[in-house]
Design a protein around this motif. Structure first.
Motif, PDB file in Angstrom:
ATOM      1  N   ILE A  18     -22.847 -41.359 -91.557  1.00 10.30           N
ATOM      2  CA  ILE A  18     -22.063 -41.022 -92.734  1.00 10.30           C
ATOM      3  C   ILE A  18     -21.786 -39.519 -92.681  1.00 10.30           C
ATOM      4  O   ILE A  18     -22.709 -38.721 -92.548  1.00 10.30           O
ATOM      5  N   GLU A  19     -20.521 -39.157 -92.781  1.00  6.46           N
ATOM      6  CA  GLU A  19     -20.154 -37.751 -92.895  1.00  6.46           C
ATOM      7  C   GLU A  19     -19.668 -37.539 -94.320  1.00  6.46           C
ATOM      8  O   GLU A  19     -18.852 -38.302 -94.836  1.00  6.46           O
ATOM      9  N   ILE A  20     -20.208 -36.502 -94.972  1.00  6.61           N
ATOM     10  CA  ILE A  20     -19.907 -36.243 -96.380  1.00  6.61           C
ATOM     11  C   ILE A  20     -19.701 -34.748 -96.570  1.00  6.61           C
ATOM     12  O   ILE A  20     -20.358 -33.934 -95.910  1.00  6.61           O
ATOM     13  N   LEU A  21     -18.779 -34.385 -97.448  1.00  5.69           N
ATOM     14  CA  LEU A  21     -18.584 -32.975 -97.752  1.00  5.69           C
ATOM     15  C   LEU A  21     -19.847 -32.407 -98.374  1.00  5.69           C
ATOM     16  O   LEU A  21     -20.507 -33.072 -99.190  1.00  5.69           O
ATOM     17  N   ARG A  22     -20.188 -31.187 -98.005  1.00  5.60           N
ATOM     18  CA  ARG A  22     -21.366 -30.530 -98.566  1.00  5.60           C
ATOM     19  C   ARG A  22     -21.290 -30.524-100.094  1.00  5.60           C
ATOM     20  O   ARG A  22     -22.264 -30.814-100.773  1.00  5.60           O
ATOM     21  N   GLU A  23     -20.119 -30.211-100.629  1.00  4.13           N
ATOM     22  CA  GLU A  23     -19.947 -30.164-102.083  1.00  4.13           C
ATOM     23  C   GLU A  23     -20.270 -31.517-102.719  1.00  4.13           C
ATOM     24  O   GLU A  23     -20.952 -31.584-103.747  1.00  4.13           O
ATOM     25  N   ASP A  24     -19.818 -32.602-102.105  1.00  4.66           N
ATOM     26  CA  ASP A  24     -20.085 -33.935-102.657  1.00  4.66           C
ATOM     27  C   ASP A  24     -21.575 -34.259-102.620  1.00  4.66           C
ATOM     28  O   ASP A  24     -22.125 -34.809-103.584  1.00  4.66           O
ATOM     29  N   LEU A  25     -22.238 -33.921-101.516  1.00  7.12           N
ATOM     30  CA  LEU A  25     -23.672 -34.192-101.413  1.00  7.12           C
ATOM     31  C   LEU A  25     -24.450 -33.350-102.416  1.00  7.12           C
ATOM     32  O   LEU A  25     -25.367 -33.853-103.083  1.00  7.12           O
ATOM     33  N   MET A  26     -24.085 -32.092-102.558  1.00  4.52           N
ATOM     34  CA  MET A  26     -24.758 -31.233-103.539  1.00  4.52           C
ATOM     35  C   MET A  26     -24.580 -31.788-104.955  1.00  4.52           C
ATOM     36  O   MET A  26     -25.528 -31.833-105.738  1.00  4.52           O
ATOM     37  N   ARG A  27     -23.375 -32.229-105.273  1.00  8.51           N
ATOM     38  CA  ARG A  27     -23.127 -32.771-106.620  1.00  8.51           C
ATOM     39  C   ARG A  27     -23.923 -34.055-106.866  1.00  8.51           C
ATOM     40  O   ARG A  27     -24.422 -34.279-107.962  1.00  8.51           O
TER      41      ARG A  27
END
Length: 120
Positions: free
Chosen positions: A96-105
């Motif tokens: 799974i690749e996820i934007l850092r911003e999305d994971l932080m949120r």
């Protein structure tokens, strides 16, 4: 037990979440004055998938998954598409690749637990 975590990045927030769910009082200190949301995407793969699942966050992470491989294609010198990435031949289908911003949120939103924070 009261635990001090230095850093409100991905590792600090994930550690705080896990330790707080085990009944610990958490204080997070961060040098920056706010969460750092910008940065390169994060790959969740291998043992990390099981860890995210164990934290009860796998569905939220999958919902925010980047569709990079599916969107990638090869172009010629004129910019015309000449082929796509052969997804059936790729071995990282579970990654799974996820934007850092999305994971932080996701991690911040999951924290309706009590904790102390100190910024800057």
């Amino acid at each position: 037990m009261h635990i001090l975590i230095s850093g409100a990045g991905i590792a600090g927030l994930a550690s705080a979440l896990e330790l707080a769910t085990r009944g610990h009082d958490i204080t997070i200190v961060e040098f920056a004055r706010h969460l750092r949301l910008e940065g390169t995407p994060v790959d969740v793969r291998g043992d990390a998938i099981a860890t995210v699942a164990g934290m009860g966050l796998i569905e939220k992470v999958r919902e925010q998954r980047l569709q990079m491989s599916e969107s990638s294609h090869f172009v010629d010198s004129d910019g015309e598409s000449v082929g796509r990435v052969p997804l059936a031949e790729m071995s990282d289908a579970d990654d799974i690749e996820i934007l850092r911003e999305d994971l932080m949120r996701i991690l911040v939103d999951e924290h309706d637990l009590e904790w102390d924070e100190a910024w800057g």
